[in-house]
Design an enzyme around this catalytic site. Sequence first.
Site, PDB file in Angstrom:
ATOM      1  N   ASP A 286      -1.619  -7.449  -6.142  1.00 13.61           N
ATOM      2  CA  ASP A 286      -2.796  -7.417  -5.276  1.00 13.61           C
ATOM      3  C   ASP A 286      -2.475  -8.224  -4.027  1.00 13.61           C
ATOM      4  O   ASP A 286      -2.272  -9.440  -4.108  1.00 13.61           O
ATOM      5  CB  ASP A 286      -3.993  -8.021  -6.015  1.00 13.61           C
ATOM      6  CG  ASP A 286      -5.289  -7.948  -5.219  1.00 13.61           C
ATOM      7  OD1 ASP A 286      -5.239  -7.580  -4.026  1.00 13.61           O
ATOM      8  OD2 ASP A 286      -6.352  -8.271  -5.782  1.00 13.61           O
TER       9      ASP A 286
ATOM     10  N   TYR B 194     -14.927  -3.905   7.965  1.00 18.41           N
ATOM     11  CA  TYR B 194     -13.651  -3.259   8.266  1.00 18.41           C
ATOM     12  C   TYR B 194     -13.214  -3.557   9.694  1.00 18.41           C
ATOM     13  O   TYR B 194     -12.056  -3.940   9.935  1.00 18.41           O
ATOM     14  CB  TYR B 194     -13.792  -1.755   8.044  1.00 18.41           C
ATOM     15  CG  TYR B 194     -12.492  -0.999   8.128  1.00 18.41           C
ATOM     16  CD1 TYR B 194     -11.513  -1.147   7.146  1.00 18.41           C
ATOM     17  CD2 TYR B 194     -12.246  -0.117   9.178  1.00 18.41           C
ATOM     18  CE1 TYR B 194     -10.315  -0.436   7.218  1.00 18.41           C
ATOM     19  CE2 TYR B 194     -11.057   0.595   9.254  1.00 18.41           C
ATOM     20  CZ  TYR B 194     -10.100   0.431   8.269  1.00 18.41           C
ATOM     21  OH  TYR B 194      -8.924   1.135   8.348  1.00 18.41           O
TER      22      TYR B 194
ATOM     23  N   GLY C 144       0.822  -1.200   0.000  1.00 17.60           N
ATOM     24  CA  GLY C 144       0.000   0.000   0.000  1.00 17.60           C
ATOM     25  C   GLY C 144       0.858   1.252   0.000  1.00 17.60           C
ATOM     26  O   GLY C 144       0.483   2.273   0.568  1.00 17.60           O
TER      27      GLY C 144
ATOM     28  N   ARG D  81      -1.611  -2.098  -6.007  1.00 20.74           N
ATOM     29  CA  ARG D  81      -2.275  -2.678  -7.180  1.00 20.74           C
ATOM     30  C   ARG D  81      -2.089  -1.842  -8.438  1.00 20.74           C
ATOM     31  O   ARG D  81      -1.958  -2.375  -9.531  1.00 20.74           O
ATOM     32  CB  ARG D  81      -3.780  -2.853  -6.911  1.00 20.74           C
ATOM     33  CG  ARG D  81      -4.115  -4.009  -5.979  1.00 20.74           C
ATOM     34  CD  ARG D  81      -5.604  -4.217  -5.901  1.00 20.74           C
ATOM     35  NE  ARG D  81      -6.291  -3.046  -5.331  1.00 20.74           N
ATOM     36  CZ  ARG D  81      -7.603  -2.895  -5.311  1.00 20.74           C
ATOM     37  NH1 ARG D  81      -8.385  -3.802  -5.858  1.00 20.74           N
ATOM     38  NH2 ARG D  81      -8.135  -1.828  -4.755  1.00 20.74           N
TER      39      ARG D  81
ATOM     40  N   SER E  35      -3.268  -1.745  11.709  1.00 20.78           N
ATOM     41  CA  SER E  35      -4.678  -2.001  12.001  1.00 20.78           C
ATOM     42  C   SER E  35      -5.417  -0.671  11.898  1.00 20.78           C
ATOM     43  O   SER E  35      -5.221   0.076  10.936  1.00 20.78           O
ATOM     44  CB  SER E  35      -4.831  -2.634  13.389  1.00 20.78           C
ATOM     45  OG  SER E  35      -6.184  -2.902  13.685  1.00 20.78           O
TER      46      SER E  35
ATOM     47  N   LYS F 182      -9.832  -5.627  10.979  1.00 11.93           N
ATOM     48  CA  LYS F 182      -8.806  -4.964  11.785  1.00 11.93           C
ATOM     49  C   LYS F 182      -8.704  -5.553  13.189  1.00 11.93           C
ATOM     50  O   LYS F 182      -7.607  -5.598  13.771  1.00 11.93           O
ATOM     51  CB  LYS F 182      -9.092  -3.459  11.844  1.00 11.93           C
ATOM     52  CG  LYS F 182      -8.968  -2.766  10.490  1.00 11.93           C
ATOM     53  CD  LYS F 182      -7.573  -2.910   9.890  1.00 11.93           C
ATOM     54  CE  LYS F 182      -7.387  -2.046   8.655  1.00 11.93           C
ATOM     55  NZ  LYS F 182      -6.024  -2.092   8.113  1.00 11.93           N
TER      56      LYS F 182
END
Length: 266
Positions: free
Chosen positions: A60, A152, A8, A33, A138, A156
């Site tokens: 990915d 979500y 990311g 990605r 997280s 997390k």
Amino acid sequence: MTHVIITGGSSGIGLALARFYASRGARISLLARTLPLLEAAHAVLAKSGNADAIHVESADVADEGQIGAAIARCEEAFGPCDILITCAGIVQPGLFEAVSPDAFNRQLQTNLFGSIHAVRSVYAGMKQRRAGRIMLVSSGAGLIGIYGYTAYSASKFALHGFAEALRSEARPHGVKISVCFPPDTETPQFIRELEHRPLEAAVIMGRVAPWTSDAVAGRIARAIDRGRFEVFFGWTLWALGRFGSTAKPFLNWWFDRAILRIGRSR
């Protein structure tokens, strides 16, 4: 030279961390990605440092084969991973029954299993070398369940449990595991998230100014330096992390009352 791999890493907290470590002269591998975003991140980092010390891979994280192959190419380019930071994540708010199964599963696959896939790709090597640091990102929503964030929060919360268990396994082998719980942060994803955040969640979460990506990245990097296991941001998340079992019954009572008031006003 330290090799830092960031999933990311093309924007937001991941890119801010890349800037931080680039300023230290580290070798940086960014995974995400979208290749054009990675290329843009590479260009930004190259302006302030050594372009040859920046490597990007399009993959990915939800696909174990893709992320494993991508990280192998990163290590081929810059040597073994010294620090792994798993920033890749997605959030799609919405009521449980309104979020499609595909969207729900995508959040679990990316946020939880994407981190696990990345860790699996570097963990054996770190154990063998008896050195390495892993930071799992997280969220504050991994400390308390939030209205409209069932997928979500689930992903997390699970990441926190994974970190706790892995820390115990990794510690005898010289590998340090950490987990952090960022608050709302100024990122492109946060802007998209706000468009879909339920009113109830907005009322519960309050009007707290989001942190900057640089501020979050700086705290994460300092925690990695110090070998801290849990990293909180602000006194509210610190209190939830340290005294959540005591505070949550009251907080949930307050949340329930706020949600009822919103329902009656409609």
